[in-house]
Design an enzyme around this catalytic site. Structure first.
Site, short mmCIF file in Angstrom:
data_model
loop_
_atom_site.label_atom_id
_atom_site.label_comp_id
_atom_site.label_asym_id
_atom_site.label_seq_id
_atom_site.Cartn_x
_atom_site.Cartn_y
_atom_site.Cartn_z
N TYR A 150 143.46 30.22 15.24
CA TYR A 150 144.26 29.00 15.10
C TYR A 150 145.52 29.06 15.96
O TYR A 150 146.44 28.27 15.77
CB TYR A 150 144.63 28.78 13.62
CG TYR A 150 143.47 28.29 12.78
CD1 TYR A 150 142.20 28.79 12.97
CD2 TYR A 150 143.66 27.36 11.77
CE1 TYR A 150 141.12 28.36 12.20
CE2 TYR A 150 142.60 26.92 10.99
CZ TYR A 150 141.34 27.43 11.21
OH TYR A 150 140.29 27.01 10.44
N ASP A 191 130.17 38.63 6.22
CA ASP A 191 128.88 37.99 5.94
C ASP A 191 128.31 38.48 4.59
O ASP A 191 127.91 37.69 3.74
CB ASP A 191 127.86 38.15 7.09
CG ASP A 191 128.03 39.42 7.90
OD1 ASP A 191 128.91 40.23 7.55
OD2 ASP A 191 127.29 39.63 8.87
#
Ligand code: NAI
Length: 342
Positions: free
Chosen positions: A125, A205
């Site tokens: 970001y 994950d």
């Protein structure tokens, strides 16, 4: 007690409607607040101002605390997210988002009580994106020792102060060896200073799988910026959705409180949005002011509001997203009514 001036940014989309509802409830709670209203996002553009006007930033710098409604960000084009700009401009480096089951809100899980702590200023970001050559674009993930250290320190301090037992970092340092590698290096380093708090690392994950199987096994989750954004919405799904998850963006002596959700354009202008997430963010704000400025009266208002929404939800009154039939303002009115007996 004297009135505390607090900046209010209604935002756009559902923002003005839910902020109106929250103001009503805060007033009924007895919280001595004088709102200093400032614009940002599409609302500011409509008024002919910049998307994040300097006077809005100046007001937050002056009064140190703001309650903010959501602001729309154009997809794939247009201006940089107001939310990201604001967090960077004020260095609000720690996003804290408690995700808890609420009484009266039935979900698949009944033991969810986790707190997401998201690094709020860097990672993907950072806004470093460019076209390398036509047809090839690039986005840079930035991690600095300073930011990785301070967010870990913040998370462990938070855990200790709140009697939390474990901090889990979700990462992808097997692939992003430098950036996520630095994030876990600093987290490990800080964890060494906190013998009373268990430290755990999970590759994200597998972490997602464990989270959806058994969210109750997690306590404090520490994440870099993008992962924190994604996991916040995912976790909201455990407890009733985005309508019930609050948040705070905290820096050094400055804080902006806002819900995790966005401007919800699909339901804007219909008086059906749930104001609870923003109201719960306001409760966090009152407790923050009680802690940092000794405003015990705000603590009492926060308790009244919490008791009111717990009772109202237990009685089956809620907005559409929770299966109820009340509109945004009607739900706020139900809370105001309930507070008369508290
Ligand atoms: P969103 O959070 O606005 O909406 C996702 C879904 O949740 C929608 O179906 C919406 O109706 C529902 N929802 C959200 N808040 C709700 C509430 N209070 N009550 C009932 N239902 C609610 O996310 P989306 O659609 O991805 O983004 C819309 C815009 O908001 C985008 O421009 C995005 O950039 C912006 N955004 C702004 C944020 C902020 O101001 N902090 C945070 C997240 C997104």
């Amino acid at each position: 007690m004297s009135k505390r001036k607090i900046v209010l940014i209604p935002g756009d989309g559902i923002g003005p409607n839910i902020t109106a509802a929250v103001k009503k409830v805060l007033k009924a709670s007895g919280a001595e607040i004088e709102w200093v209203e400032r614009s940002a996002g599409l609302g500011a553009l409509d008024e002919g101002e910049d998307v994040l006007p300097q006077r809005t930033l100046d007001a937050i710098k002056e009064y140190k605390v703001a309650l903010k409604g959501p602001c729309t960000t154009p997809i794939g084009e247009g201006f940089i997210s107001v939310n990201v700009q604001l967090r960077k401009a004020l260095d609000l480096y720690a996003a804290v988002r408690p995700v808890r089951n609420l009484c009266g809100v039935k979900t698949r899980f009944t033991d969810v009580d986790l707190v997401i702590i998201r690094e709020n200023t860097e990672g993907l970001y950072s806004g470093v994106e460019n076209t390398v050559t036509p047809g090839v674009v690039m986005s840079m993930k930035v991690a600095t020792e300073k930011a990785c250290y301070r967010i870990s320190k913040w998370a462990f301090e938070y855990a200790r102060n709140r009697g939390r037992k474990k901090v889990t970092v979700f990462h992808k340092a097997n692939i992003m060896k430098l950036t996520d590698g630095l994030f876990i290096k600093k987290s490990r380093e800080v964890s060494g200073e906190y013998d009373d708090i268990e430290y755990e690392e999970i590759i994200i994950d597998a972490g997602c799988m464990k989270l959806v199987q058994d969210p109750g096994r997690f306590d404090v989750l520490l994440l870099e910026n993008l992962y924190g954004d994604l996991i916040s919405d995912l976790a909201a799904g455990f407890v009733g959705g985005l309508g019930v998850v609050p948040g705070a963006n905290i820096g050094v002596r400055k804080a902006v409180f806002e819900a995790v959700h966005g401007s919800a354009p699909d339901i804007a202008g219909r008086n059906i949005a749930n104001p609870l997430a923003l109201l719960m963010s306001a409760v966090m704000m009152l407790n923050y002011l009680a802690d940092t400025e000794g405003r015990e009266d705000f603590c009492a208002s926060a308790d009244r509001i919490k008791q009111a929404y717990n009772k109202v939800l237990e009685q089956g009154m809620s907005t559409l997203d929770l299966g109820g039939s009340l509109g945004t303002q009607e739900f706020a009115d139900a809370l105001v009514d309930r507070m008369r007996d508290i």
